[in-house]
Each structure stands twice: as structure tokens, then as C-alpha cells.
Motif scaffolding. Structure first.
Motif, PDB file in Angstrom:
ATOM      1  N   THR A   1     109.911  26.193 117.334  1.00  7.22           N
ATOM      2  CA  THR A   1     109.382  27.195 116.127  1.00  7.22           C
ATOM      3  C   THR A   1     108.617  26.603 115.108  1.00  7.22           C
ATOM      4  O   THR A   1     107.531  27.335 114.782  1.00  7.22           O
ATOM      5  N   ARG A   2     108.871  25.400 114.843  1.00  4.32           N
ATOM      6  CA  ARG A   2     107.932  24.616 113.905  1.00  4.32           C
ATOM      7  C   ARG A   2     106.337  24.425 114.542  1.00  4.32           C
ATOM      8  O   ARG A   2     105.483  24.662 113.942  1.00  4.32           O
ATOM      9  N   TYR A   3     106.559  24.176 115.879  1.00  5.11           N
ATOM     10  CA  TYR A   3     105.118  23.617 116.397  1.00  5.11           C
ATOM     11  C   TYR A   3     104.397  24.997 116.588  1.00  5.11           C
ATOM     12  O   TYR A   3     103.264  25.017 116.650  1.00  5.11           O
ATOM     13  N   PHE A   4     104.947  26.205 117.368  1.00  5.50           N
ATOM     14  CA  PHE A   4     104.382  27.290 117.764  1.00  5.50           C
ATOM     15  C   PHE A   4     104.485  28.395 116.703  1.00  5.50           C
ATOM     16  O   PHE A   4     103.033  29.060 116.593  1.00  5.50           O
ATOM     17  N   LEU A   5     105.266  28.366 115.847  1.00  2.59           N
ATOM     18  CA  LEU A   5     105.186  29.443 114.811  1.00  2.59           C
ATOM     19  C   LEU A   5     105.047  28.852 113.448  1.00  2.59           C
ATOM     20  O   LEU A   5     104.765  29.642 112.582  1.00  2.59           O
ATOM     21  N   HIS A   6     104.872  27.756 113.285  1.00  5.42           N
ATOM     22  CA  HIS A   6     104.560  26.999 112.190  1.00  5.42           C
ATOM     23  C   HIS A   6     105.509  27.444 111.021  1.00  5.42           C
ATOM     24  O   HIS A   6     105.432  27.501 109.857  1.00  5.42           O
ATOM     25  N   TYR A   7     106.884  27.696 111.558  1.00  5.96           N
ATOM     26  CA  TYR A   7     108.037  28.102 110.501  1.00  5.96           C
ATOM     27  C   TYR A   7     109.381  27.361 111.013  1.00  5.96           C
ATOM     28  O   TYR A   7     109.988  27.737 112.175  1.00  5.96           O
ATOM     29  N   PRO A   8     109.858  26.337 110.545  1.00  7.47           N
ATOM     30  CA  PRO A   8     110.908  25.644 110.823  1.00  7.47           C
ATOM     31  C   PRO A   8     112.209  26.526 110.704  1.00  7.47           C
ATOM     32  O   PRO A   8     112.167  27.448 109.647  1.00  7.47           O
TER      33      PRO A   8
ATOM     34  N   ASN B   1     114.271  24.354 116.891  1.00  3.31           N
ATOM     35  CA  ASN B   1     113.624  23.954 115.675  1.00  3.31           C
ATOM     36  C   ASN B   1     112.167  23.348 116.002  1.00  3.31           C
ATOM     37  O   ASN B   1     111.407  23.894 115.158  1.00  3.31           O
TER      38      ASN B   1
END
Length: 152
Positions: free
Chosen positions: A27-34, A24
Motif C-alpha cells: 500500500t505504501r508503494y502503490f497507493l503512497h498511503y501506509p 503495508n
């Protein structure tokens, strides 16, 4: 054998929780999508891990491995000391039997009402059904503590 199974289940659960939380964060850091569903899984897994940890702590040593107030029991004669320790384990068992009863009511309601979780759409009973059984396991470990205390 049971000790190993308890420890293995808890280790797998905690490892899975760590991997899920790490995924989580990535994905939050790299894709900006938690990954919204991770909170749903982690919160429920945390409850299960807590109950399993309590049971494991109760089985360790003559008095259990949990933090306790010992100022009174340390000054008592051996027979009284064992009796008070057994009383503490008994109260613990009763508390978790009550929790098992209440958790079973919640799980039953989830089954009857067919409620689903918000993120994954799974039946809520998937999350609530293990709780009464884990609470019963904690009560069982507490009753083993009563037996150990009284046996000396």
C-alpha cells in the motif's frame, strides 16, 4: 501435543506478521498511503513471538537450544555441570517470573485506566494481557529445564 500447539501458534503469528508487513509495503508503494495500524500490531506481535520463541528454545534438548557460555561447564565434572546448568535455568525462571509480575501490573493498569491504542483505538489491554501469561510460560519451560538438568 503442547509442542505442536506452541509451534503452530508461533507459525501463525509469524505468518500473520509477514503478511501484514507485506500489505503495508504494497500500500505504501502503490497507493503512497501506509497502513499506520500495522506498526501497532507488528510491534506487539513481535513481543509475543519473541516470548514464544524463548519458551520453545528452552524446551529443546537437555540444556535448551539458546546460545550460552559453556567454557566453564564443559570442564566441570558431570554432577557440578548439571548443577550449574540447573542454576542457569533457575535464574532464567526467576527473571521471567519477575517479568510476568511487572507485565501483569502494566496490563492491570491498562484495564483500570481503560487506555486505548493510538491507531486502532483498541483497549491497550488487548496487547498487554498476553505478555504476563507468555512470560509465565517461559518460566514454566525454564523450570522444566531445571528438572531435566537435575534428573540427568
Amino acid at each position: 501435543m503442547l509442542r505442536r500447539i506452541e509451534e503452530l501458534l508461533l507459525a501463525v503469528l509469524l505468518g500473520g506478521m509477514a503478511l501484514l508487513a507485506f500489505a503495508n509495503v504494497l500500500t505504501r508503494y502503490f497507493l503512497h498511503y501506509p497502513l499506520a495500524f500495522t506498526e501497532e500490531l507488528l510491534v506487539n506481535a513481535f513481543v509475543w513471538a519473541t516470548l514464544m520463541g524463548i519458551a520453545i528454545g528452552l524446551r529443546e534438548g537437555p540444556e535448551g537450544a539458546h546460545i550460552r557460555f559453556v567454557a566453564l561447564t564443559e570442564i566441570l565434572p558431570e554432577g557440578w555441570r548439571r548443577g550449574f546448568i540447573a542454576l542457569g535455568f533457575t535464574v532464567f525462571a526467576l527473571l521471567f517470573l519477575l517479568l510476568a509480575f511487572l507485565a501483569w501490573g502494566q496490563a492491570r493498569d491498562d484495564l483500570v485506566l481503560k487506555t486505548t491504542s493510538p491507531s486502532l483505538g483498541l483497549p491497550n489491554a488487548v496487547y498487554t494481557l498476553p505478555t504476563p501469561f507468555l512470560a509465565l510460560w517461559v518460566a514454566f519451560r525454564a523450570l522444566q529445564g531445571v528438572w531435566r538438568s537435575l534428573r540427568g
